[in-house]
Write an enzyme that holds these catalytic residues in place. Structure first.
Site, PDB file in Angstrom:
ATOM      1  N   ARG A 190     -51.755  90.691 146.021  1.00 16.56           N
ATOM      2  CA  ARG A 190     -50.505  90.420 145.313  1.00 16.56           C
ATOM      3  C   ARG A 190     -50.008  88.991 145.505  1.00 16.56           C
ATOM      4  O   ARG A 190     -49.103  88.536 144.826  1.00 16.56           O
ATOM      5  CB  ARG A 190     -49.418  91.451 145.696  1.00 16.56           C
ATOM      6  CG  ARG A 190     -48.975  91.393 147.134  1.00 16.56           C
ATOM      7  CD  ARG A 190     -48.198  92.645 147.545  1.00 16.56           C
ATOM      8  NE  ARG A 190     -46.760  92.451 147.522  1.00 16.56           N
ATOM      9  CZ  ARG A 190     -45.877  93.304 148.046  1.00 16.56           C
ATOM     10  NH1 ARG A 190     -46.295  94.422 148.619  1.00 16.56           N
ATOM     11  NH2 ARG A 190     -44.602  93.076 147.994  1.00 16.56           N
ATOM     12  N   ARG A 249     -35.405  96.575 153.721  1.00 19.21           N
ATOM     13  CA  ARG A 249     -36.614  95.998 154.327  1.00 19.21           C
ATOM     14  C   ARG A 249     -36.234  95.407 155.691  1.00 19.21           C
ATOM     15  O   ARG A 249     -35.891  94.223 155.782  1.00 19.21           O
ATOM     16  CB  ARG A 249     -37.187  94.902 153.425  1.00 19.21           C
ATOM     17  CG  ARG A 249     -37.788  95.395 152.120  1.00 19.21           C
ATOM     18  CD  ARG A 249     -38.413  94.228 151.356  1.00 19.21           C
ATOM     19  NE  ARG A 249     -39.300  94.655 150.306  1.00 19.21           N
ATOM     20  CZ  ARG A 249     -38.974  94.720 149.010  1.00 19.21           C
ATOM     21  NH1 ARG A 249     -37.776  94.383 148.611  1.00 19.21           N
ATOM     22  NH2 ARG A 249     -39.866  95.111 148.126  1.00 19.21           N
ATOM     23  N   GLU A 269     -47.808 104.038 148.842  1.00 18.02           N
ATOM     24  CA  GLU A 269     -48.193 102.694 148.407  1.00 18.02           C
ATOM     25  C   GLU A 269     -49.702 102.488 148.474  1.00 18.02           C
ATOM     26  O   GLU A 269     -50.215 101.430 148.138  1.00 18.02           O
ATOM     27  CB  GLU A 269     -47.564 101.585 149.263  1.00 18.02           C
ATOM     28  CG  GLU A 269     -46.382 101.930 150.056  1.00 18.02           C
ATOM     29  CD  GLU A 269     -45.744 100.744 150.741  1.00 18.02           C
ATOM     30  OE1 GLU A 269     -45.407  99.766 150.072  1.00 18.02           O
ATOM     31  OE2 GLU A 269     -45.548 100.818 151.968  1.00 18.02           O
ATOM     32  N   ARG A 317     -36.116 101.405 155.948  1.00 21.82           N
ATOM     33  CA  ARG A 317     -37.569 101.448 156.091  1.00 21.82           C
ATOM     34  C   ARG A 317     -37.945 100.870 157.445  1.00 21.82           C
ATOM     35  O   ARG A 317     -37.459  99.801 157.830  1.00 21.82           O
ATOM     36  CB  ARG A 317     -38.247 100.631 154.982  1.00 21.82           C
ATOM     37  CG  ARG A 317     -39.758 100.649 155.155  1.00 21.82           C
ATOM     38  CD  ARG A 317     -40.469  99.999 154.020  1.00 21.82           C
ATOM     39  NE  ARG A 317     -40.332  98.554 154.035  1.00 21.82           N
ATOM     40  CZ  ARG A 317     -40.845  97.770 153.089  1.00 21.82           C
ATOM     41  NH1 ARG A 317     -41.498  98.297 152.076  1.00 21.82           N
ATOM     42  NH2 ARG A 317     -40.706  96.472 153.150  1.00 21.82           N
ATOM     43  N   HIS A 366     -43.471  88.549 148.542  1.00 23.45           N
ATOM     44  CA  HIS A 366     -42.116  88.751 149.048  1.00 23.45           C
ATOM     45  C   HIS A 366     -41.236  87.539 148.773  1.00 23.45           C
ATOM     46  O   HIS A 366     -40.024  87.655 148.647  1.00 23.45           O
ATOM     47  CB  HIS A 366     -42.149  89.125 150.529  1.00 23.45           C
ATOM     48  CG  HIS A 366     -42.667  90.513 150.705  1.00 23.45           C
ATOM     49  ND1 HIS A 366     -43.990  90.760 150.948  1.00 23.45           N
ATOM     50  CD2 HIS A 366     -42.063  91.713 150.566  1.00 23.45           C
ATOM     51  CE1 HIS A 366     -44.170  92.077 150.979  1.00 23.45           C
ATOM     52  NE2 HIS A 366     -43.023  92.674 150.753  1.00 23.45           N
ATOM     53  N   CYS A 419     -39.399 102.357 144.617  1.00 23.19           N
ATOM     54  CA  CYS A 419     -38.656 101.190 145.101  1.00 23.19           C
ATOM     55  C   CYS A 419     -39.436  99.890 144.942  1.00 23.19           C
ATOM     56  O   CYS A 419     -38.996  98.847 145.389  1.00 23.19           O
ATOM     57  CB  CYS A 419     -38.219 101.386 146.551  1.00 23.19           C
ATOM     58  SG  CYS A 419     -39.593 101.597 147.670  1.00 23.19           S
ATOM     59  N   ASN A 439     -45.480  97.856 144.347  1.00 21.00           N
ATOM     60  CA  ASN A 439     -46.022  96.517 144.610  1.00 21.00           C
ATOM     61  C   ASN A 439     -47.349  96.631 145.348  1.00 21.00           C
ATOM     62  O   ASN A 439     -48.335  95.986 145.007  1.00 21.00           O
ATOM     63  CB  ASN A 439     -45.040  95.684 145.451  1.00 21.00           C
ATOM     64  CG  ASN A 439     -43.661  95.641 144.844  1.00 21.00           C
ATOM     65  OD1 ASN A 439     -43.516  95.893 143.657  1.00 21.00           O
ATOM     66  ND2 ASN A 439     -42.656  95.344 145.638  1.00 21.00           N
ATOM     67  N   ASP A 440     -47.328  97.443 146.379  1.00 22.87           N
ATOM     68  CA  ASP A 440     -48.573  97.628 147.127  1.00 22.87           C
ATOM     69  C   ASP A 440     -49.504  98.616 146.435  1.00 22.87           C
ATOM     70  O   ASP A 440     -50.722  98.435 146.454  1.00 22.87           O
ATOM     71  CB  ASP A 440     -48.262  98.105 148.555  1.00 22.87           C
ATOM     72  CG  ASP A 440     -47.897  96.933 149.446  1.00 22.87           C
ATOM     73  OD1 ASP A 440     -48.544  95.880 149.326  1.00 22.87           O
ATOM     74  OD2 ASP A 440     -46.951  97.056 150.238  1.00 22.87           O
TER      75      ASP A 440
END
Ligand code: PEP
Ligand code: MG
Length: 577
Positions: A469, A302, A435, A338, A195, A506, A458-459
């Protein structure tokens, strides 16, 4: 002599500035015996260190800009209050007297005692408060050890024009950098999908991670060049090298000017198919930049960033006000909020959790366990939906029973709001993030209960390929083009199509123009990304034909075992349709 360190470039751009090294890592504390006649001197030394720590915090407090997005002021306030607390001040004094030990050791004994109490607490949020104790104690320890750089965050430093070099930076610290006028940063730890890296891109600060040897080879204050695209940090550069990078800076500016020209153009393909391009935001004020990009709305807000850097979580009213302000700024375009995705590397105070917290109690798991925090957020989102188009999105679903619980909770919340005569949009759209591989494989089951799906690559990549990650040691395995990842994405897109609901993406993959054609050919029609990537992705869309891409991509997906995917993607990108 010049020296170049390589790492992973995570946010493009070239910065030239003075290195500012932030020391990190645990402080080694040794016990030493203090003779009886020196005990009072040792206590004076300890109280002096507490006083210096207080002055440092007050200096930071003065530097916080009024328009800061997160409640950093109250975060600092909490630390200041701790410095007045008997637990951290009086007890160590007693321990010095009792054990005839040095101040550092007394403070360490007290820290261990306090931390063990915090760790026994059931409440996950309170448990994380333990890290506040550590921050404050580390600050005092550094003063005592005389190793704390007085200017680290204090009054005298000009962070303007500096390039931060750190062992690691948490997302919370990264948010603060922007307000301090930092030009760029490099860290020893971290991956491109952390992040912290995502924030760097959205703040448009050149950045690199996984830069080993930073603290060993670079001196504080020396001039360094950071190339966030190539992932190179250069110290001791000669005039010729400096000129080369100044030229790169100019080219980057030029490139930006050209992309800016695309802002007003619609995101349509060569033959007129419209693609929805949405923006990801972390903080409400990001919306100003998004408004200037002509995005079709926000595809990922987020919300957890609202909960960071502060002692208390925001209550329902504060969240409601925040969401409404973003809805109003969007002027009728949809806002995808979210629900809290806290846990893993996103802790309220910025410290990372336990080593494999990505598999632990995070995101929707944490919310379902901690309903006293989740319900106010649901209420705030639903109430905000009365002010404009809101899509409520649930992160990290792994089975439909979790989804059923969330849907039931949303329903109960609507009933409660109705009873209280509080307005909300009864048909607010509910979506789920895909995810987790299990969710992708069963996307059809999720799709049948939801209004939309959004793929969080990403996840999804992290969980599919079993690579953390955040861990730069395994970063080389992070591969959006792995056949397993592509199949899971395709399953999800197809499941959405079959159920007649939209599927968005996303994760960072959506904002990488390298993958735009591949994703268009897979059937993706909504991309959400940091706003800085919108024009570049739009540029690719303009030159693409979905009809031509579909068979090419299908062929690519049918032959994934040949190991030629990167090459085939390259060919897709070079093709002129
Ligand atoms: C993702 O996982 O792709 C995503 C968008 O969520 P985050 O990066 O916030 O975990
Ligand atoms: Mg995610």
């Amino acid at each position: 002599m010049s020296l170049a360190l390589s790492g992973i470039g995570v946010s493009r751009g070239v910065a030239i500035g003075k290195a500012h090294i932030i020391l990190r890592g645990s402080i080694e504390v040794l016990e030493s015996a203090i003779p009886a006649h020196l005990i009072e001197d040792e206590i004076t030394r300890f109280l002096g260190a507490v006083d210096s720590a207080r002055q440092q915090l007050q200096a930071i407090q003065k530097r916080i800009p009024a328009n800061t997005g997160v409640d950093i002021a109250s975060f600092i306030e909490t630390h200041l209050l701790m410095l007045d607390d008997a637990t951290l001040v009086t007890t160590p004094v007693d321990l010095i007297r009792e054990h005839h030990c040095n101040a550092e050791w007394a403070l360490k004994l007290q820290r261990d005692a306090v931390v063990s109490v915090f760790e026994r607490m059931d409440d996950a949020y309170l448990r994380t408060r333990r890290d506040d104790i550590d921050h404050v104690i580390n600050r005092i320890q550094r003063v005592l050890l005389d190793s704390y750089q007085a200017d680290e965050h204090g009054e005298n430093i000009a962070m303007d024009n500096t390039i931060i070099l750190a062992y690691d930076l948490t997302p919370a610290e990264t948010v603060m950098l922007e307000h301090q006028g930092v030009k760029a940063f490099a860290t020893e730890c971290g991956g491109p999908l952390s992040h912290t890296a995502i924030l760097a891109r959205s703040m448009q600060i050149p950045a690199m991670v996984g830069t080993h040897g930073l603290q060993r080879y670079i001196h504080d204050g020396e001039t360094v060049i950071l190339d966030g695209l190539q992932g190179v940090l250069i110290a001791g550069a000669d005039e010729q090298t400096l000129d080369y990078y100044r030229e790169q800076q100019q080219k980057e500016l030029q490139r930006q000017v050209e992309l800016d020209r695309l802002v007003e153009t619609p995101a349509v393909t060569r033959y007129g198919t419209t693609v929805r391009l949405m923006a990801n935001i972390e903080l409400p004020e990001d919306i100003d930049a998004v408004s200037r990009t002509n995005a079709n709305g926000v595809g990922l807000y987020r919300t957890e960033f609202l909960f960071m850097n502060r002692p208390e979580p925001p209550d329902e009213e504060e969240q409601y006000d925040c969401y409404v302000s973003v809805i109003e700024a969007l002027k009728g375009k949809p806002l995808t909020i979210r629900t809290l995705d806290m846990g893993a590397d996103k802790q309220p105070d910025g410290n990372t959790g336990c080593s494999n917290s990505a598999l632990g109690l995070r995101a929707i798991r944490l919310c379902l366990k901690n309903r006293s925090q989740f319900t106010p957020q649901l209420r705030a989102i639903l109430r905000a939906s009365a002010h404009g188009p809101v899509r409520l999105m649930v992160p990290m679903l792994s089975n439909t029973s979790e989804l059923q619980q969330v849907l039931a909770l949303i329903n109960d919340t609507k009933i409660a709001l109705q009873r209280e005569s509080l307005a909300f949009a009864p048909d607010v759209q509910i979506g789920g993030m895909i995810e987790v591989p299990a969710a992708a494989l069963t996307a059809a089951d999720f799709a049948s209960h939801l209004d939309f799906l959004s793929i969080g690559t990403n996840d999804l990549i992290q969980y599919t390929l079993a690579i953390d990650r955040l861990d730069d040691e395994v970063n080389y395995l992070y591969d959006p083009l792995h056949p397993a990842v592509l199949r899971l994405i395709k399953i999800t897109i197809d499941a959405g199509k079959a159920a007649g609901i939209p599927v968005a993406m996303c994760g960072e993959m959506a904002g990488d123009p390298h993958y735009t054609r591949l994703l268009l050919g897979m059937g993706l029609s909504e991309f959400s990304m940091h706003h800085t990537a919108l024009s570049e992705v739009k540029n690719v869309i303009h030159s693409s034909s979905i009809a031509a891409l579909i068979p090419l991509v299908q062929e690519l997906l049918d032959n994934t075992c040949a190991g030629r995917i990167p090459e085939q993607v390259e060919l897709l990108n070079q093709n002129s349709f």
